[in-house]
Design a protein around this motif. Structure first.
Motif, PDB file in Angstrom:
ATOM      1  N   THR A   1       0.945  -1.050  -0.169  1.00 56.30           N
ATOM      2  CA  THR A   1      -0.012  -0.010  -0.145  1.00 56.30           C
ATOM      3  C   THR A   1       0.910   1.246   0.062  1.00 56.30           C
ATOM      4  N   ALA A   2       0.197   2.263  -0.433  1.00 56.20           N
ATOM      5  CA  ALA A   2       0.873   3.685  -0.178  1.00 56.20           C
ATOM      6  C   ALA A   2       1.817   3.795   1.180  1.00 56.20           C
ATOM      7  N   GLU A   3       0.796   3.413   2.101  1.00 51.44           N
ATOM      8  CA  GLU A   3       1.386   3.664   3.529  1.00 51.44           C
ATOM      9  C   GLU A   3       2.659   2.921   3.797  1.00 51.44           C
ATOM     10  N   ALA A   4       2.592   1.399   3.223  1.00 56.47           N
ATOM     11  CA  ALA A   4       3.717   0.549   3.577  1.00 56.47           C
ATOM     12  C   ALA A   4       4.759   0.992   2.990  1.00 56.47           C
ATOM     13  N   ILE A   5       4.627   1.453   1.485  1.00 53.18           N
ATOM     14  CA  ILE A   5       6.044   1.887   0.951  1.00 53.18           C
ATOM     15  C   ILE A   5       6.539   3.145   1.692  1.00 53.18           C
ATOM     16  N   ARG A   6       5.788   4.128   1.984  1.00 52.54           N
ATOM     17  CA  ARG A   6       6.287   5.063   3.034  1.00 52.54           C
ATOM     18  C   ARG A   6       7.033   4.737   4.229  1.00 52.54           C
ATOM     19  N   ALA A   7       6.269   3.840   4.840  1.00 57.96           N
ATOM     20  CA  ALA A   7       6.731   3.290   6.091  1.00 57.96           C
ATOM     21  C   ALA A   7       8.245   2.733   5.870  1.00 57.96           C
ATOM     22  N   LEU A   8       8.341   1.800   4.677  1.00 55.30           N
ATOM     23  CA  LEU A   8       9.444   1.007   4.480  1.00 55.30           C
ATOM     24  C   LEU A   8      10.684   1.954   4.309  1.00 55.30           C
ATOM     25  N   ARG A   9      10.311   3.108   3.486  1.00 58.58           N
ATOM     26  CA  ARG A   9      11.367   3.936   3.260  1.00 58.58           C
ATOM     27  C   ARG A   9      11.798   4.798   4.487  1.00 58.58           C
ATOM     28  N   GLU A  10      10.966   5.143   5.464  1.00 62.90           N
ATOM     29  CA  GLU A  10      11.194   5.745   6.394  1.00 62.90           C
ATOM     30  C   GLU A  10      11.905   4.868   7.477  1.00 62.90           C
ATOM     31  N   ARG A  11      11.465   3.643   7.523  1.00 63.56           N
ATOM     32  CA  ARG A  11      12.206   2.498   8.193  1.00 63.56           C
ATOM     33  C   ARG A  11      13.814   2.663   8.037  1.00 63.56           C
ATOM     34  N   LEU A  12      14.025   2.719   6.593  1.00 65.70           N
ATOM     35  CA  LEU A  12      15.361   2.640   6.232  1.00 65.70           C
ATOM     36  C   LEU A  12      16.307   4.078   6.275  1.00 65.70           C
TER      37      LEU A  12
ATOM     38  N   GLY B   1      14.598  10.394  -3.205  1.00 65.53           N
ATOM     39  CA  GLY B   1      15.521  10.224  -4.386  1.00 65.53           C
ATOM     40  C   GLY B   1      16.454   8.835  -4.248  1.00 65.53           C
ATOM     41  N   VAL B   2      16.847   8.941  -3.039  1.00 66.19           N
ATOM     42  CA  VAL B   2      17.746   7.767  -2.624  1.00 66.19           C
ATOM     43  C   VAL B   2      17.020   6.391  -2.950  1.00 66.19           C
ATOM     44  N   PHE B   3      15.928   6.341  -2.328  1.00 67.19           N
ATOM     45  CA  PHE B   3      15.056   5.119  -2.449  1.00 67.19           C
ATOM     46  C   PHE B   3      14.745   4.849  -4.149  1.00 67.19           C
ATOM     47  N   ALA B   4      14.413   5.851  -4.929  1.00 64.62           N
ATOM     48  CA  ALA B   4      14.120   5.834  -6.107  1.00 64.62           C
ATOM     49  C   ALA B   4      15.330   5.239  -6.783  1.00 64.62           C
ATOM     50  N   ALA B   5      16.357   5.665  -6.420  1.00 69.14           N
ATOM     51  CA  ALA B   5      17.863   5.046  -7.081  1.00 69.14           C
ATOM     52  C   ALA B   5      18.118   3.748  -6.995  1.00 69.14           C
ATOM     53  N   TYR B   6      17.835   3.455  -5.733  1.00 69.65           N
ATOM     54  CA  TYR B   6      17.847   1.760  -5.487  1.00 69.65           C
ATOM     55  C   TYR B   6      16.997   0.800  -6.103  1.00 69.65           C
ATOM     56  N   LEU B   7      15.735   1.473  -6.489  1.00 67.87           N
ATOM     57  CA  LEU B   7      14.610   0.763  -7.065  1.00 67.87           C
ATOM     58  C   LEU B   7      14.745   0.897  -8.560  1.00 67.87           C
ATOM     59  N   ASN B   8      15.653   2.000  -9.123  1.00 70.88           N
ATOM     60  CA  ASN B   8      15.769   2.271 -10.614  1.00 70.88           C
ATOM     61  C   ASN B   8      14.586   2.906 -10.986  1.00 70.88           C
ATOM     62  N   ALA B   9      13.852   3.803 -10.122  1.00 64.71           N
ATOM     63  CA  ALA B   9      12.597   4.206 -10.605  1.00 64.71           C
ATOM     64  C   ALA B   9      12.767   5.922 -10.482  1.00 64.71           C
TER      65      ALA B   9
ATOM     66  N   ARG C   1       9.066  -6.651  -6.730  1.00 66.50           N
ATOM     67  CA  ARG C   1      10.010  -7.683  -6.153  1.00 66.50           C
ATOM     68  C   ARG C   1      11.272  -7.089  -5.393  1.00 66.50           C
ATOM     69  N   LEU C   2      11.728  -5.905  -6.111  1.00 63.75           N
ATOM     70  CA  LEU C   2      12.845  -5.196  -5.395  1.00 63.75           C
ATOM     71  C   LEU C   2      12.318  -4.769  -3.785  1.00 63.75           C
ATOM     72  N   LEU C   3      11.117  -3.924  -4.001  1.00 64.56           N
ATOM     73  CA  LEU C   3      10.434  -3.736  -2.631  1.00 64.56           C
ATOM     74  C   LEU C   3      10.468  -4.861  -1.510  1.00 64.56           C
ATOM     75  N   SER C   4      10.057  -6.021  -2.114  1.00 63.71           N
ATOM     76  CA  SER C   4       9.921  -7.169  -1.144  1.00 63.71           C
ATOM     77  C   SER C   4      11.263  -7.371  -0.808  1.00 63.71           C
ATOM     78  N   LEU C   5      12.329  -7.505  -1.636  1.00 63.84           N
ATOM     79  CA  LEU C   5      13.636  -7.923  -1.238  1.00 63.84           C
ATOM     80  C   LEU C   5      14.155  -7.005  -0.402  1.00 63.84           C
TER      81      LEU C   5
ATOM     82  N   GLY D   1      16.720  -5.400   3.610  1.00 62.86           N
ATOM     83  CA  GLY D   1      17.389  -4.066   3.661  1.00 62.86           C
ATOM     84  C   GLY D   1      17.962  -3.687   2.398  1.00 62.86           C
ATOM     85  N   LEU D   2      18.444  -2.386   2.447  1.00 61.79           N
ATOM     86  CA  LEU D   2      18.883  -1.723   1.193  1.00 61.79           C
ATOM     87  C   LEU D   2      20.542  -2.324   0.930  1.00 61.79           C
TER      88      LEU D   2
END
Length: 100
Positions: free
Chosen positions: A41-52, A57-65, A86-90, A95-96
């Motif tokens: 979900t949108a909330e889960a993606i934000r929570a994952l990024r914030e947890r990391l 911008g950095v998150f996008a670079a790791y995901l090639n997005a 799949r990258l989000l799941s990994l 971890g990054l």
């Protein structure tokens, strides 16, 4: 229960790969078919990024997005699919540093 069984099966397949009983492609094929990534979900993606502790911008670079794609995911305007999912799941599981 199902998740535990899938995790055990995945561990077995990785062990078979490490022992040379199956090749890398077979392991990848198994992962693509047997271990579909969860939806985010949108909330889960934000929570994952914030947890990391990384910026969009950095998150996008790791995901090639693009940054705008990450923003759209976090705002619920778009949902990740394919390789990004799949990258989000990994990243969620390992971890990054697994992508570094």
């Amino acid at each position: 229960m199902r998740k535990r069984m899938i995790d055990e099966l995945h561990t077995t397949m990785r062990g078979l790969h490490a022992a040379g009983a199956i090749d890398k492609q077979t392991l990848r094929d198994f992962e693509l078919r047997a271990l579909p990534p969860p939806s985010y979900t949108a909330e889960a993606i934000r929570a994952l990024r914030e947890r990391l502790h990384v910026s969009q911008g950095v998150f996008a670079a790791y995901l090639n997005a693009s940054v705008s794609t990450v923003q759209k995911w976090e705002n619920g305007e778009k949902k990740p699919s394919g390789a990004a999912l799949r990258l989000l799941s990994l990243i969620d599981r390992k971890g990054l540093e697994v992508l570094a």
